[in-house]
Design an enzyme around this catalytic site. Structure first.
Site, mmCIF file in Angstrom:
data_model
loop_
_atom_site.group_PDB
_atom_site.id
_atom_site.type_symbol
_atom_site.label_atom_id
_atom_site.label_comp_id
_atom_site.label_asym_id
_atom_site.label_seq_id
_atom_site.Cartn_x
_atom_site.Cartn_y
_atom_site.Cartn_z
ATOM 1 N N GLY A 134 0.832 -1.205 0.000
ATOM 2 C CA GLY A 134 0.000 0.000 0.000
ATOM 3 C C GLY A 134 0.861 1.247 0.000
ATOM 4 O O GLY A 134 1.026 1.892 1.043
ATOM 5 N N SER A 168 -1.759 -4.181 -6.080
ATOM 6 C CA SER A 168 -1.811 -5.470 -6.781
ATOM 7 C C SER A 168 -2.413 -6.511 -5.851
ATOM 8 O O SER A 168 -1.951 -6.677 -4.713
ATOM 9 C CB SER A 168 -0.405 -5.923 -7.195
ATOM 10 O OG SER A 168 0.130 -5.015 -8.121
ATOM 11 N N GLU A 251 12.460 -4.563 -3.665
ATOM 12 C CA GLU A 251 11.502 -4.766 -4.762
ATOM 13 C C GLU A 251 12.241 -4.711 -6.104
ATOM 14 O O GLU A 251 12.023 -5.537 -6.981
ATOM 15 C CB GLU A 251 10.418 -3.676 -4.715
ATOM 16 C CG GLU A 251 9.442 -3.790 -5.883
ATOM 17 C CD GLU A 251 8.202 -2.920 -5.744
ATOM 18 O OE1 GLU A 251 8.179 -2.043 -4.852
ATOM 19 O OE2 GLU A 251 7.260 -3.124 -6.521
#
Ligand SMILES: Cc1cc2nc3c(=O)[nH]c(=O)nc-3n(C[C@H](O)[C@H](O)[C@H](O)COP(=O)(O)OP(=O)(O)OC[C@H]3O[C@@H](n4cnc5c(N)ncnc54)[C@H](O)[C@@H]3O)c2cc1C
Length: 397
Positions: A134, A168, A251
């Protein structure tokens, strides 16, 4: 440092174990629908998928390099490298795809409190919880620090209000790691905190976003006075920006490894062969030959660079700088590959459904469109270039 002979013994054992335990169907090329994302709502697509998941889980190899005390495999960096190489050699699929393991786990290992590690790493290592991210908001994408979702501390709870977008698989998630605004009176980066939010808590509403294709994995997530225990704050209050930067680095690293048994990616040579080679196995057209050879050479050079960076990491060098470079190059190469494949397929490159075209052709077309999203997710290519200019090359802002 482990003795070379010990590493070779470990390699032989690993190879033997993988050969005996990875079902043959779990060594076939991965398609998006074959990806197992874990969590309370996940369902296995096949018995082999379940078996492979459980065997790897029980061995602690969802994260082979994490300490055993948190459910990992407790392997040394050298042993971890061997497991990765042997899995790649046998073409073993990843048993689960899990944002928690890729991104949040390493952050918790570094910055989490002991109770946070105990509460979150074990379910992650069992594949019990699906984590979503988020970060983005309607007016905070590339300019992430402008986010407005607020968290007000009341006693030993935060009260969260606001919304997130482009989450997602938010509708599949059990937990979200989120950036929230905890101070509006300071410079925007200094008033952000990093919270772990239970997606089943009262006041959380998830709304899927429908795209032009009729489906999508994107969601909007709304928070209406959601109460989050203060123990779910990772890092210091108002220190979330530093935590987020670390998470984004993980990430980008994960995205730069997509082609190594990560995300589905068509085999360029196999598809090229179907369109470009004559009966004698020679490449017909010089222009296509040049482009296909260029693509294969780039991807080989990239794989070697990934290997070099891994070796540097093993040798204890700081490799935080290259994460953005690797993410940029990997995702742009995937776009170049998608474009070349759809171009050489001619009108078949627009194949989407129906029997007229082959399954490989459908997959290549979908891959081409999907590849463009990789250059946006995790920070767009332009943002990676900005990061590289500033943090790697030391250029002024
Ligand atoms: C497949 C996918 C999955 C995603 N999953 C998630 C998720 O799970 N959780 C989540 O929080 N978010 C997720 N996102 C959102 C993603 O992080 C944002 O889309 C991304 O950060 C870009 O933000 P934006 O869409 O608001 O575009 P904008 O920030 O509005 O950018 C629009 C364009 O302007 C360019 N631009 C913007 N600022 C600059 C600048 N300073 N210099 C040069 N160019 C600039 C960008 O590169 C881009 O081309 C996902 C996105 C995709 C595509």
């Amino acid at each position: 440092m482990i003795e070379p002979s010990e590493i070779e013994r470990f390699r032989a054992d690993t190879r033997q174990w993988l050969e005996a335990n990875c079902p043959l169907s779990m060594r076939e090329p991965l398609k998006p629908e074959d990806m197992y994302w874990s969590g309370s709502k996940a369902r296995f697509a096949s018995e082999d998928q379940r078996v492979w998941f459980e065997r790897m889980r029980d061995r602690g190899w969802f994260a082979p390099g994490w300490p055993r005390e948190y459910g990992g495999g407790g392997l040394s960096p050298e042993q971890l490298g061997v497991v990765e190489q042997e899995m790649a050699r046998l073409k073993c699929r990843q048993p689960q795809f899990n944002l928690g393991v890729w991104m949040l786990g390493p952050v918790l290992l570094e910055l989490g409190t002991e109770p946070q590690k105990r509460e979150h790493l074990f379910p992650m290592m069992r594949g019990q919880w699906f984590w979503c991210q988020g970060f983005s908001e309607p007016n905070a994408g590339s300019d992430l620090a402008s986010l407005k979702t607020s968290a007000r501390l009341e006693g030993d709870e935060f009260v969260v209000n606001g919304s997130k977008i482009w989450t997602s698989d938010g509708d599949q998630a059990d937990w979200m790691y989120a950036l929230v605004r905890t101070d509006t009176t300071v410079k925007k980066q200094q008033g952000i905190s990093f919270l772990l939010i239970d997606m089943h808590a009262p006041g959380v509403t998830v709304k899927p976003i429908e795209l032009i294709s009729g489906k999508s994995h994107f969601c909007e997530v709304f928070f209406d006075n959601v109460r989050v225990p203060a123990r779910q704050l990772v890092g210091p209050l108002n220190g979330g920006w530093t935590v987020a930067k670390k998470l984004l680095q993980h990430e980008r690293e994960a995205m730069s490894k997509f082609s190594e048994g990560g995300a589905p990616s068509p085999d360029a040579l196999a598809l090229g062969r179907a369109y470009l080679f004559d009966e004698q196995g020679a490449l017909r057209e010089p222009v296509w030959r040049d482009r296909l050879a260029g693509l294969l050479m780039d991807s080989h050079a990239f794989a070697l660079t990934v290997q070099r960076v891994k070796e540097e990491a093993l040798a204890g060098q700081d490799v935080s700088g290259p994460a953005s470079i690797m993410k940029l190059v990997q995702t742009e190469q995937e776009v170049a590959k998608g474009e070349l494949l759809t171009q050489l397929m001619g009108h078949r490159g627009m194949s989407w459904e129906g029997d007229e075209f082959s399954r490989d052709e459908h997959d290549a077309t979908r891959f081409w469109l999907r590849s463009k999203t990789y250059t946006i997710a995790g920070g767009s290519s332009e943002i990676q270039l900005n990061v590289i200019a500033k943090r790697v090359l030391g250029l002024p802002g």
